[in-house]
Scaffold this active site. Structure first.
Site, PDB file in Angstrom:
ATOM      1  N   TRP A 162     -26.685  -5.486  26.314  1.00  0.00           N
ATOM      2  CA  TRP A 162     -25.287  -6.190  25.056  1.00  0.00           C
ATOM      3  C   TRP A 162     -24.588  -7.682  25.070  1.00  0.00           C
ATOM      4  O   TRP A 162     -24.576  -8.180  24.072  1.00  0.00           O
ATOM      5  CB  TRP A 162     -24.563  -4.664  25.177  1.00  0.00           C
ATOM      6  CG  TRP A 162     -24.925  -3.481  24.382  1.00  0.00           C
ATOM      7  CD1 TRP A 162     -25.354  -2.140  25.425  1.00  0.00           C
ATOM      8  CD2 TRP A 162     -25.432  -3.109  23.716  1.00  0.00           C
ATOM      9  NE1 TRP A 162     -26.161  -1.481  24.857  1.00  0.00           N
ATOM     10  CE2 TRP A 162     -26.115  -1.448  23.432  1.00  0.00           C
ATOM     11  CE3 TRP A 162     -25.681  -3.859  22.204  1.00  0.00           C
ATOM     12  CZ2 TRP A 162     -27.125  -1.297  22.627  1.00  0.00           C
ATOM     13  CZ3 TRP A 162     -25.833  -3.425  21.125  1.00  0.00           C
ATOM     14  CH2 TRP A 162     -27.169  -2.081  21.265  1.00  0.00           C
ATOM     15  N   ASP A 219     -16.041  -6.379  23.728  1.00  0.00           N
ATOM     16  CA  ASP A 219     -16.712  -5.427  23.121  1.00  0.00           C
ATOM     17  C   ASP A 219     -16.657  -4.392  24.734  1.00  0.00           C
ATOM     18  O   ASP A 219     -17.302  -4.021  25.594  1.00  0.00           O
ATOM     19  CB  ASP A 219     -18.617  -5.699  23.789  1.00  0.00           C
ATOM     20  CG  ASP A 219     -19.202  -4.827  23.351  1.00  0.00           C
ATOM     21  OD1 ASP A 219     -18.960  -3.888  22.752  1.00  0.00           O
ATOM     22  OD2 ASP A 219     -20.555  -5.231  22.687  1.00  0.00           O
ATOM     23  N   LYS A 226     -18.707   6.527  20.784  1.00  0.00           N
ATOM     24  CA  LYS A 226     -18.922   7.317  22.452  1.00  0.00           C
ATOM     25  C   LYS A 226     -17.202   7.757  22.659  1.00  0.00           C
ATOM     26  O   LYS A 226     -17.178   8.837  22.656  1.00  0.00           O
ATOM     27  CB  LYS A 226     -19.135   6.062  23.268  1.00  0.00           C
ATOM     28  CG  LYS A 226     -20.299   4.975  23.286  1.00  0.00           C
ATOM     29  CD  LYS A 226     -20.658   3.697  23.458  1.00  0.00           C
ATOM     30  CE  LYS A 226     -21.676   2.950  22.685  1.00  0.00           C
ATOM     31  NZ  LYS A 226     -22.894   3.310  23.086  1.00  0.00           N
TER      32      LYS A 226
HETATM   33  N1  PMP Z   1     -21.975  -2.569  22.193  1.00  0.00           N
HETATM   34  C1  PMP Z   1     -22.349  -2.283  23.613  1.00  0.00           C
HETATM   35  C2  PMP Z   1     -21.304  -2.708  24.909  1.00  0.00           C
HETATM   36  C3  PMP Z   1     -22.952  -0.708  23.059  1.00  0.00           C
HETATM   37  O1  PMP Z   1     -22.884   0.416  23.948  1.00  0.00           O
HETATM   38  C4  PMP Z   1     -23.308  -0.293  21.990  1.00  0.00           C
HETATM   39  C5  PMP Z   1     -23.907   0.174  20.850  1.00  0.00           C
HETATM   40  N2  PMP Z   1     -24.945   1.629  22.196  1.00  0.00           N
HETATM   41  C6  PMP Z   1     -22.991  -1.759  20.909  1.00  0.00           C
HETATM   42  C7  PMP Z   1     -22.775  -2.669  21.136  1.00  0.00           C
HETATM   43  C8  PMP Z   1     -23.992  -1.577  19.127  1.00  0.00           C
HETATM   44  O2  PMP Z   1     -22.765  -0.658  18.461  1.00  0.00           O
HETATM   45  P1  PMP Z   1     -23.050  -0.281  16.799  1.00  0.00           P
HETATM   46  O3  PMP Z   1     -24.197   0.866  17.045  1.00  0.00           O
HETATM   47  O4  PMP Z   1     -22.203   0.578  16.851  1.00  0.00           O
HETATM   48  O5  PMP Z   1     -23.404  -1.729  16.502  1.00  0.00           O
END
Ligand code: PMP
Length: 360
Positions: free
Chosen positions: A102, A172, A196
């Site tokens: 991420w 994040d 989540k």
């Molecule tokens: N950052 C993290 C730490 C994530 O776990 C996720 C989704 N699994 C995201 C960003 C991306 O999120 P979204 O699908 O809401 O764009």
């Protein structure tokens, strides 16, 4: 049909009490004669739902008054772009910490807009650790420092908050928000996709210090400008009303559980039970350095990957669902967010012991 223990990384389990209440209110929300889905976002009823959700989140996280809470769309992935678009100002570079998949996505997006200085990385370790703060090569001229406190795929979680001085710290928190107490005042922006620990997909929470709003260039689209949403109380356009309502019920539920201190106690215990099981048997392994193991996402492998399919099938029969690891790392991953009951973890641990014994 009975509900299963769903170990998905997101969209993930929601508290049963919340889903029940939503179903009771589905046709008629508190005498309005309509579902929340059908309400105008500018009507009195929805405005009260929205205000209560924000007030409860502020209470839960003790969010200081000089922070705005935004209820946006576009997922955490849209924040990967909004952050540089709004925070660079006159600056040309930003610092990023790379601790996994991420972080990498955030870095790749930021590179469209600025020079990215990867001030620290744990890539050499296969992302099984967190770089010590003393090793970070921060640029004092950076517009901000971005990091990912919990890497959802690698199961790596920071056990400290970096002190970046006057340079705003951006986090994040998609997979760790509301899992424990944090000092919001240490951050410039905290953002999280809701799916989540907050509620259903479609909602993104942004907690932003007021001084960081209003610095976007004129060419930044209105929808990607924090000022647009802050000035309109997140109602510049139609917000994700139903997701906002459900998130509000989740905040209420977390408060009823005793807030984030109580949540953290249970989360730490749930995670410890699972890691103890993994460590106590040769049959399973988790590669993450112990002090940086995530409370929320617990990846693990079986000694013999040929047994993966059998493990998943037998677990599924016991109502232990969605344990398959992320496609990039394989193995298993148990995501154990706030809404996963401790009994779910206990059932998984017992199953892991039984499975190891029967297949060793
Ligand atoms: N950052 C993290 C730490 C994530 O776990 C996720 C989704 N699994 C995201 C960003 C991306 O999120 P979204 O699908 O809401 O764009």
């Amino acid at each position: 049909m009975s509900r299963v223990y769903n170990f998905s990384a997101g969209p993930a389990m929601l508290p049963e009490a919340v889903i029940k209440k939503a179903s009771e209110e589905m046709l008629d929300w508190q005498g309005e004669g309509m579902s929340v889905m059908e309400m105008s976002h500018r009507g009195k009823a929805f405005m009260s739902i929205a205000a209560k959700a924000e007030a409860d989140l502020r209470k839960l996280m003790a969010i200081p008054e000089n922070y705005k809470v935004l209820f946006l769309q576009g997922g955490a992935s849209t924040q990967f772009a909004m952050i540089p678009l709004n925070l660079l100002g006159d600056k040309t570079s930003a610092d990023y910490i790379n601790t996994g998949m991420w972080s990498k996505k955030a870095i790749a997006e930021a590179k469209r807009y600025c020079d990215v200085n990867v001030a620290a990385t744990s890539e050499d370790s296969g992302f099984s650790t967190v770089p010590e703060f003393s090793s970070w090569k921060l640029n004092p001229d950076a517009a901000y420092v971005h990091y990912t406190p919990n890497e959802t795929i690698g199961g790596v979680e920071f056990n400290y908050i970096p002190d970046t001085g006057d340079v705003p710290l951006i986090a994040d928190m998609s997979s760790t928000i509301l899992s424990r107490e944090i000092d919001v005042s240490k951050f410039g922006i905290i953002y999280a996709g809701a799916q989540k620990n907050v509620g259903p997909a479609g909602l993104t929470i942004v907690i932003i210090r007021e001084g960081l709003i209003g610095n976007a260039g004129d060419n930044v689209p209105a929808m990607l400008n924090y000022a647009t949403h802050a000035n309109a109380d997140s109602m510049y356009n139609t917000p994700p009303t139903y997701a906002w309502y459900l998130a509000g019920m989740v905040f209420d539920w977390v408060l009823q559980q005793g807030g984030l201190t109580a949540m953290a106690e249970v989360n730490e215990r749930k995670a410890a039970k699972l890691y103890d099981a993994i460590d106590s048997m040769d049959f399973y392994a988790n590669p993450v350095e112990k002090q940086y193991r995530s409370w929320m996402n617990v990846p693990f492998t079986l000694k013999d990957s040929e047994l993966d399919a059998k493990f998943l099938e037998e677990a599924g029969k016991l109502g232990l669902q969605t344990l398959k690891g992320h496609r990039s790392v394989g193995g298993m991953r148990a995501s154990i967010y706030n809404a996963m009951p401790e009994a779910g973890v206990d059932t998984l641990v017992q199953f892991m012991k039984d499975f190891a014994q029967a297949n060793s």
